[in-house]
Write a protein that holds these residues in place. Structure first.
Motif, short mmCIF file in Angstrom:
data_model
loop_
_atom_site.label_atom_id
_atom_site.label_comp_id
_atom_site.label_asym_id
_atom_site.label_seq_id
_atom_site.Cartn_x
_atom_site.Cartn_y
_atom_site.Cartn_z
N ALA A 144 0.82 -1.21 0.00
CA ALA A 144 0.00 0.00 0.00
C ALA A 144 0.86 1.26 0.00
CB ALA A 144 -0.94 -0.02 1.21
N VAL A 145 1.89 1.29 0.83
CA VAL A 145 2.76 2.47 0.90
C VAL A 145 3.53 2.64 -0.41
CG1 VAL A 145 4.80 3.43 2.04
CG2 VAL A 145 2.93 2.50 3.40
N THR A 146 3.99 1.54 -0.98
CA THR A 146 4.70 1.61 -2.27
C THR A 146 3.79 2.16 -3.35
OG1 THR A 146 6.09 -0.26 -1.64
CG2 THR A 146 5.97 0.28 -3.99
N ALA A 147 2.55 1.69 -3.39
CA ALA A 147 1.59 2.19 -4.38
C ALA A 147 1.33 3.69 -4.18
CB ALA A 147 0.28 1.41 -4.29
N LEU A 148 1.21 4.11 -2.93
CA LEU A 148 0.99 5.52 -2.63
C LEU A 148 2.18 6.37 -3.06
CD1 LEU A 148 -0.87 7.62 -1.29
CD2 LEU A 148 0.32 7.15 0.84
N VAL A 149 3.38 5.92 -2.77
CA VAL A 149 4.58 6.66 -3.16
C VAL A 149 4.68 6.74 -4.69
CG1 VAL A 149 7.11 6.58 -3.17
CG2 VAL A 149 5.86 6.22 -1.04
N LEU A 150 4.42 5.64 -5.37
CA LEU A 150 4.45 5.67 -6.84
C LEU A 150 3.41 6.61 -7.40
CD1 LEU A 150 5.08 1.92 -7.69
CD2 LEU A 150 6.63 3.84 -8.03
N LYS A 151 2.23 6.64 -6.78
CA LYS A 151 1.18 7.54 -7.25
C LYS A 151 1.60 9.00 -7.07
CE LYS A 151 -3.77 8.19 -6.95
NZ LYS A 151 -5.03 7.73 -6.38
N VAL A 152 2.24 9.32 -5.94
CA VAL A 152 2.72 10.68 -5.71
C VAL A 152 3.79 11.05 -6.73
CG1 VAL A 152 4.00 12.13 -4.08
CG2 VAL A 152 2.09 10.73 -3.28
N PHE A 153 4.76 10.14 -6.95
CA PHE A 153 5.80 10.41 -7.96
C PHE A 153 5.20 10.56 -9.34
CE2 PHE A 153 9.38 8.36 -5.30
CZ PHE A 153 9.68 9.58 -4.75
N TRP A 154 4.22 9.75 -9.68
CA TRP A 154 3.57 9.82 -10.98
C TRP A 154 2.88 11.17 -11.15
CZ3 TRP A 154 -1.82 9.47 -12.27
CH2 TRP A 154 -2.06 9.34 -13.64
N TYR A 155 2.19 11.62 -10.09
CA TYR A 155 1.50 12.91 -10.13
C TYR A 155 2.49 14.04 -10.37
CZ TYR A 155 -0.82 17.11 -8.43
OH TYR A 155 -1.32 18.37 -8.33
N PHE A 156 3.60 14.06 -9.61
CA PHE A 156 4.58 15.13 -9.78
C PHE A 156 5.30 15.02 -11.12
CE2 PHE A 156 4.29 15.52 -5.08
CZ PHE A 156 3.90 16.85 -5.06
N SER A 157 5.47 13.80 -11.62
CA SER A 157 6.09 13.63 -12.93
C SER A 157 5.19 14.20 -14.02
CB SER A 157 6.36 12.14 -13.19
OG SER A 157 6.84 11.95 -14.49
N LEU A 158 3.90 13.91 -13.95
CA LEU A 158 2.96 14.48 -14.93
C LEU A 158 2.91 15.99 -14.83
CD1 LEU A 158 -0.09 12.05 -14.81
CD2 LEU A 158 1.58 12.31 -16.63
N LYS A 159 2.91 16.50 -13.61
CA LYS A 159 2.87 17.94 -13.40
C LYS A 159 4.13 18.60 -13.97
CE LYS A 159 1.99 21.21 -9.69
NZ LYS A 159 1.77 21.36 -8.25
N ARG A 160 5.27 17.96 -13.75
CA ARG A 160 6.54 18.50 -14.26
C ARG A 160 6.57 18.45 -15.79
NH1 ARG A 160 11.96 16.18 -15.07
NH2 ARG A 160 13.45 17.86 -14.87
#
Length: 124
Positions: A95-111
């Motif tokens: 669950a924590v790994t999925a959450l961290v990947l989701k956060v990184f994915w969000y910031f990657s898309l934003k960037r």
């Protein structure tokens, strides 16, 4: 390798004097991560050492295997508690790994969106 030892030593000092509840190597790794994030790059020497460690990561399981065999009677006695703890920790880790990947994915898309928008303005 010296750089890794320096970060671990700094983590040990922080652990001893300021944060005794957190292991020094963990603090050292967090400090190294913060340092690398600030620099936004990894030196080739540090990458080489990290790759060497990664290739031999399986050796870290040898002491754990010996411990399991040494304490096998106790593990059998508390099998339900150990199994429950392992199951809960695996679920939480996923669950924590999925959450961290989701956060990184969000910031990657934003960037990437920000970079695309800036490129569009330059061509106009």
């Amino acid at each position: 390798m010296v750089q890794l030892f320096l970060w671990q030593g700094l983590g040990e000092l922080l652990s001893k004097f300021f944060l005794p509840g957190i292991p020094g190597p963990v603090l050292g790794l967090l400090l190294l991560l913060a340092f690398l994030c600030l620099r936004k790059q990894v030196d080739s020497d540090l990458a080489l050492v990290a790759d060497s460690f990664r290739q031999h990561l399986g050796l870290l399981f040898v002491p754990a295997s010996v411990g399991v065999l040494l304490f096998l009677p106790e593990l059998q006695t508390h099998a339900l508690a150990v199994s429950t703890a392992l199951l809960v920790s695996v679920i939480l880790t996923i669950a924590v790994t999925a959450l961290v990947l989701k956060v990184f994915w969000y910031f990657s898309l934003k960037r990437n969106k920000h970079i695309t928008m800036n490129k569009g303005h330059r061509h106009e």
